[in-house]
Design an enzyme around this catalytic site. Structure first.
Site, PDB file in Angstrom:
ATOM      1  N   HIS A  62       0.843  -1.200   0.000  1.00 27.34           N
ATOM      2  CA  HIS A  62       0.000   0.000   0.000  1.00 27.34           C
ATOM      3  C   HIS A  62       0.880   1.253   0.000  1.00 27.34           C
ATOM      4  O   HIS A  62       1.765   1.411   0.829  1.00 27.34           O
ATOM      5  CB  HIS A  62      -0.905   0.014   1.226  1.00 27.34           C
ATOM      6  CG  HIS A  62      -1.727   1.262   1.345  1.00 27.34           C
ATOM      7  ND1 HIS A  62      -2.822   1.485   0.549  1.00 27.34           N
ATOM      8  CD2 HIS A  62      -1.598   2.354   2.137  1.00 27.34           C
ATOM      9  CE1 HIS A  62      -3.348   2.662   0.841  1.00 27.34           C
ATOM     10  NE2 HIS A  62      -2.623   3.201   1.818  1.00 27.34           N
ATOM     11  N   ASP A  80     -14.569 -14.700   7.091  1.00 27.69           N
ATOM     12  CA  ASP A  80     -13.866 -15.360   8.184  1.00 27.69           C
ATOM     13  C   ASP A  80     -14.064 -14.588   9.489  1.00 27.69           C
ATOM     14  O   ASP A  80     -13.658 -13.421   9.601  1.00 27.69           O
ATOM     15  CB  ASP A  80     -12.380 -15.467   7.844  1.00 27.69           C
ATOM     16  CG  ASP A  80     -11.639 -16.424   8.744  1.00 27.69           C
ATOM     17  OD1 ASP A  80     -11.449 -16.099   9.929  1.00 27.69           O
ATOM     18  OD2 ASP A  80     -11.276 -17.512   8.257  1.00 27.69           O
ATOM     19  N   SER A 126      -2.493  -5.596   1.082  1.00 22.10           N
ATOM     20  CA  SER A 126      -2.270  -5.666  -0.360  1.00 22.10           C
ATOM     21  C   SER A 126      -1.149  -6.643  -0.673  1.00 22.10           C
ATOM     22  O   SER A 126      -0.075  -6.584  -0.075  1.00 22.10           O
ATOM     23  CB  SER A 126      -1.897  -4.286  -0.909  1.00 22.10           C
ATOM     24  OG  SER A 126      -2.941  -3.368  -0.729  1.00 22.10           O
TER      25      SER A 126
END
Length: 319
Positions: free
Chosen positions: A150, A266, A281
């Site tokens: 990122h 999740d 990322s």
């Protein structure tokens, strides 16, 4: 009529061959990553990362975010310090800026503006990039790797770069309207890899894969579908875990690295991070026993969702 059938058959055969070529271009098997790494990159030239809102002189001269400044008044510059010195010494006189955009050179004249801090061009620039990224894959055949980070991945020309071991030190949970983030730190001074290219679709270089890791088949775009999938991510220390997600949509031709719309399902990941946050990322996306892509984008107003790039498109940028 027979002639028409023969032409159609030829076209169909050509399409099959092209599809086979596209599939063959993918590495057969890659080792999924998920580990955090530190990134240190030295850019080739001085990149404009932002235009000042309160100083329009650079914008009015035609400079843009992403341009690479190569010279000022005929003197080559390669560091932020050189740019700052040239502007400070201008005395307000117009400067001839030679820059590069999309591989093409151009020139423009910029009149510095006096501010409380001295003469300024109206741009924010950098000559280096540091940050934390996530390894997406290792290629055991040639010792290369791909990663994303990122605020790190861009098209700035790269002079050199290093990858270093890193760990996640804390998490800011994502909330509606506020993106969450993983916070990390480099854990060693010895590089674990070198970086040869930095693109908007990934960071690529050379790194030895983990010794105990097993490779997985790669998926072509046509093999990726909506439904259950998982991501491998490092959200605490150096531990990499697998978390459940849903691939909500598949857009192979989307050009901004948003080929896959993801929804986190999740419970453990939702409790810890709120969903997909900055710093994830590069986390590999797995489906049907294949490596299909990597996480790319956070959704500010929907923290439990995000986007990913197809591995086929990421590998195309690796060259």
């Amino acid at each position: 009529m027979n002639r028409i059938f023969k032409q159609l058959a030829a076209v169909l055969l050509a399409l099959v061959l092209l599809a086979g070529t596209a599939l063959a271009a993918l590495p057969d098997r890659l080792i999924p990553g998920g580990q955090a790494i530190g990134l240190q990159l030295q850019t080739d030239g001085v990149s404009i990362v932002e235009l000042a809102q309160d100083n329009p002189c650079a914008r009015e001269a035609g400079l843009r975010r992403g341009d690479v400044i190569r010279a000022i008044d005929g003197e080559r510059v390669s560091t932020v310090r050189q740019v700052t010195a040239a502007v400070s010494a201008s005395g307000g006189q117009a400067l001839t800026i030679r820059y590069e955009r999309g591989g093409k050179a151009a020139e423009t004249a910029v009149q510095p503006q006096r501010t409380a801090d001295g003469w300024r061009l109206g741009v924010f620039v950098r000559d280096s990039i540091t940050g934390i990224g996530t390894v997406t894959y290792y290629d055991p055949e040639n010792g290369t790797f791909g990663a994303l980070g990122h605020g790190v991945c861009d098209s700035s020309p790269l002079r050199s770069g290093l990858a270093l071991p890193a760990a996640v030190t804390s998490v800011t949970r994502g909330e509606v309207g506020t993106p969450g983030a993983l916070h990390g730190a480099v854990t060693g001074r010895s590089p674990c890899g070198t970086i040869r290219s930095n693109t908007e679709r990934g960071i690529f270089g050379t790194m030895a894969p983990p010794q105990d890791a097993s490779p997985l088949p790669t998926a072509a775009a046509a093999q990726v579908h909506t439904g259950s999938a998982t991501i491998l991510s490092n959200v605490s220390g150096t531990e990499t875990r697998e978390y459940a997600v849903q691939i909500v949509s598949v857009e192979p031709g989307e050009p901004q690295g948003r080929n896959l719309r993801l929804a986190v399902t999740d419970d453990a990941l939702l409790a810890q991070t709120g969903g997909i946050v900055q710093g994830m990322s590069g986390s590999p996306i797995l489906q049907d026993g294949r490596l299909v892509g990597a996480v790319t984008h956070v959704l500010v107003n929907e923290p439990a969702a995000g986007y990913g790039i197809l591995i086929e498109n990421m590998l195309a940028a690796a060259g």
